[in-house]
Design a protein around this motif. Structure first.
Motif, PDB file in Angstrom:
ATOM      1  N   PHE A 112       4.478  22.273  17.440  1.00 52.09           N
ATOM      2  CA  PHE A 112       4.762  23.230  18.498  1.00 52.09           C
ATOM      3  C   PHE A 112       3.775  24.390  18.447  1.00 52.09           C
ATOM      4  N   PHE A 113       3.237  24.735  19.604  1.00 54.67           N
ATOM      5  CA  PHE A 113       2.352  25.882  19.762  1.00 54.67           C
ATOM      6  C   PHE A 113       3.086  26.897  20.628  1.00 54.67           C
ATOM      7  N   MET A 114       3.437  28.047  20.041  1.00 50.15           N
ATOM      8  CA  MET A 114       4.098  29.107  20.808  1.00 50.15           C
ATOM      9  C   MET A 114       3.015  29.897  21.540  1.00 50.15           C
ATOM     10  N   ILE A 115       3.140  29.946  22.865  1.00 51.05           N
ATOM     11  CA  ILE A 115       2.121  30.556  23.721  1.00 51.05           C
ATOM     12  C   ILE A 115       2.729  31.749  24.458  1.00 51.05           C
ATOM     13  N   GLY A 116       2.002  32.836  24.500  1.00 54.25           N
ATOM     14  CA  GLY A 116       2.459  34.019  25.219  1.00 54.25           C
ATOM     15  C   GLY A 116       2.365  33.849  26.726  1.00 54.25           C
ATOM     16  N   GLU A 132       1.350  28.745  32.748  1.00 55.29           N
ATOM     17  CA  GLU A 132       1.913  27.408  32.523  1.00 55.29           C
ATOM     18  C   GLU A 132       1.033  26.337  33.179  1.00 55.29           C
ATOM     19  N   ASN A 133       0.616  26.575  34.411  1.00 57.65           N
ATOM     20  CA  ASN A 133      -0.227  25.611  35.122  1.00 57.65           C
ATOM     21  C   ASN A 133      -1.589  25.449  34.451  1.00 57.65           C
ATOM     22  N   LYS A 134      -2.173  26.562  34.012  1.00 60.63           N
ATOM     23  CA  LYS A 134      -3.459  26.502  33.328  1.00 60.63           C
ATOM     24  C   LYS A 134      -3.334  25.722  32.021  1.00 60.63           C
ATOM     25  N   LEU A 135      -2.232  25.924  31.293  1.00 60.89           N
ATOM     26  CA  LEU A 135      -2.004  25.204  30.040  1.00 60.89           C
ATOM     27  C   LEU A 135      -1.937  23.699  30.283  1.00 60.89           C
ATOM     28  N   ILE A 136      -1.218  23.310  31.292  1.00 58.74           N
ATOM     29  CA  ILE A 136      -1.116  21.884  31.640  1.00 58.74           C
ATOM     30  C   ILE A 136      -2.495  21.333  31.992  1.00 58.74           C
ATOM     31  N   ASP A 137      -3.255  22.067  32.785  1.00 57.64           N
ATOM     32  CA  ASP A 137      -4.598  21.618  33.179  1.00 57.64           C
ATOM     33  C   ASP A 137      -5.527  21.484  31.972  1.00 57.64           C
ATOM     34  N   THR A 169      -8.650  15.187  23.811  1.00 57.81           N
ATOM     35  CA  THR A 169      -7.943  15.148  22.538  1.00 57.81           C
ATOM     36  C   THR A 169      -6.507  14.659  22.659  1.00 57.81           C
ATOM     37  N   ILE A 170      -5.829  15.031  23.742  1.00 54.68           N
ATOM     38  CA  ILE A 170      -4.396  14.776  23.867  1.00 54.68           C
ATOM     39  C   ILE A 170      -4.099  13.986  25.127  1.00 54.68           C
ATOM     40  N   ARG A 171      -3.263  12.974  24.965  1.00 57.49           N
ATOM     41  CA  ARG A 171      -2.820  12.202  26.128  1.00 57.49           C
ATOM     42  C   ARG A 171      -1.647  12.931  26.777  1.00 57.49           C
ATOM     43  N   GLN A 172      -1.480  12.719  28.059  1.00 58.47           N
ATOM     44  CA  GLN A 172      -0.427  13.412  28.801  1.00 58.47           C
ATOM     45  C   GLN A 172       0.965  13.069  28.277  1.00 58.47           C
ATOM     46  N   ASP A 173       1.161  11.833  27.829  1.00 50.42           N
ATOM     47  CA  ASP A 173       2.490  11.456  27.331  1.00 50.42           C
ATOM     48  C   ASP A 173       2.750  11.968  25.914  1.00 50.42           C
ATOM     49  N   ASP A 174       1.778  12.654  25.310  1.00 52.78           N
ATOM     50  CA  ASP A 174       1.954  13.256  23.991  1.00 52.78           C
ATOM     51  C   ASP A 174       2.241  14.753  24.077  1.00 52.78           C
ATOM     52  N   MET A 175       2.608  15.247  25.260  1.00 56.92           N
ATOM     53  CA  MET A 175       2.900  16.671  25.400  1.00 56.92           C
ATOM     54  C   MET A 175       4.235  16.885  26.095  1.00 56.92           C
ATOM     55  N   VAL A 176       4.945  17.909  25.616  1.00 61.60           N
ATOM     56  CA  VAL A 176       6.204  18.323  26.225  1.00 61.60           C
ATOM     57  C   VAL A 176       6.131  19.830  26.414  1.00 61.60           C
ATOM     58  N   LEU A 177       6.218  20.261  27.647  1.00 65.98           N
ATOM     59  CA  LEU A 177       6.174  21.685  27.970  1.00 65.98           C
ATOM     60  C   LEU A 177       7.527  22.304  27.665  1.00 65.98           C
ATOM     61  N   LYS A 178       7.527  23.437  26.986  1.00 69.56           N
ATOM     62  CA  LYS A 178       8.749  24.169  26.653  1.00 69.56           C
ATOM     63  C   LYS A 178       8.689  25.538  27.327  1.00 69.56           C
ATOM     64  N   ASN A 204       8.620  28.420  26.019  1.00 70.69           N
ATOM     65  CA  ASN A 204       7.796  29.415  25.339  1.00 70.69           C
ATOM     66  C   ASN A 204       6.551  28.816  24.680  1.00 70.69           C
ATOM     67  N   GLY A 205       6.175  27.615  25.113  1.00 80.14           N
ATOM     68  CA  GLY A 205       4.993  26.992  24.541  1.00 80.14           C
ATOM     69  C   GLY A 205       4.907  25.518  24.884  1.00 80.14           C
ATOM     70  N   ILE A 206       4.258  24.780  23.996  1.00 75.67           N
ATOM     71  CA  ILE A 206       4.044  23.359  24.235  1.00 75.67           C
ATOM     72  C   ILE A 206       4.190  22.601  22.918  1.00 75.67           C
ATOM     73  N   GLU A 207       4.857  21.457  23.000  1.00 76.32           N
ATOM     74  CA  GLU A 207       4.988  20.578  21.843  1.00 76.32           C
ATOM     75  C   GLU A 207       4.042  19.402  22.052  1.00 76.32           C
ATOM     76  N   LEU A 208       3.195  19.174  21.055  1.00 75.25           N
ATOM     77  CA  LEU A 208       2.204  18.104  21.155  1.00 75.25           C
ATOM     78  C   LEU A 208       2.416  17.108  20.025  1.00 75.25           C
ATOM     79  N   LYS A 209       2.270  15.856  20.345  1.00 72.54           N
ATOM     80  CA  LYS A 209       2.349  14.806  19.338  1.00 72.54           C
ATOM     81  C   LYS A 209       0.915  14.521  18.892  1.00 72.54           C
ATOM     82  N   ILE A 210       0.538  15.143  17.757  1.00 74.05           N
ATOM     83  CA  ILE A 210      -0.834  15.073  17.267  1.00 74.05           C
ATOM     84  C   ILE A 210      -0.839  14.897  15.750  1.00 74.05           C
TER      85      ILE A 210
END
Length: 95
Positions: A23-27, A35-40, A47-56, A58-64
């Motif tokens: 999990f990466f806590m993002i301000g 949020e839109n910029k983070l997704i883009d 590095t990361i596939r779209q199915d390896d990310m879950v937007l929260k 207060n941040g983003i959870e990545l399967k890495i």
């Protein structure tokens, strides 16, 4: 909001390719443009596939892998995101 957070220790010496939920806590995640910029940024990275990310909220959870953490942190930092924490939540069901 909970004031207690159980996390796993991250092992920088873990060179395996095993993917972990990190999990990466993002301000400013409450601002739609952030949020839109983070997704883009994540979607445009190689590095990361779209199915390896879950937007929260207060941040983003990545399967890495553990070794990808500094790469992702640099990517987010270079794009101007404020990173307030990087951790792996403790989940006894995963063991």
């Amino acid at each position: 909001m909970n004031k207690i957070l159980l996390i796993n220790r991250l092992d920088p010496q873990d060179y395996s390719e095993d993917k972990n939920k990190v999990f990466f806590m993002i301000g400013d995640m409450n601002i739609p443009s952030v949020e839109n910029k983070l997704i883009d940024v994540i979607n445009n990275s190689s590095t990361i596939r779209q199915d390896d990310m879950v937007l929260k909220y207060n941040g983003i959870e990545l399967k890495i892998s553990i070794q990808q953490i500094p790469i992702v942190a640099k990517l987010l930092n270079d794009e101007g995101f404020s990173i307030y924490g990087i951790y792996q939540l403790y989940n006894p069901d995963d063991e």
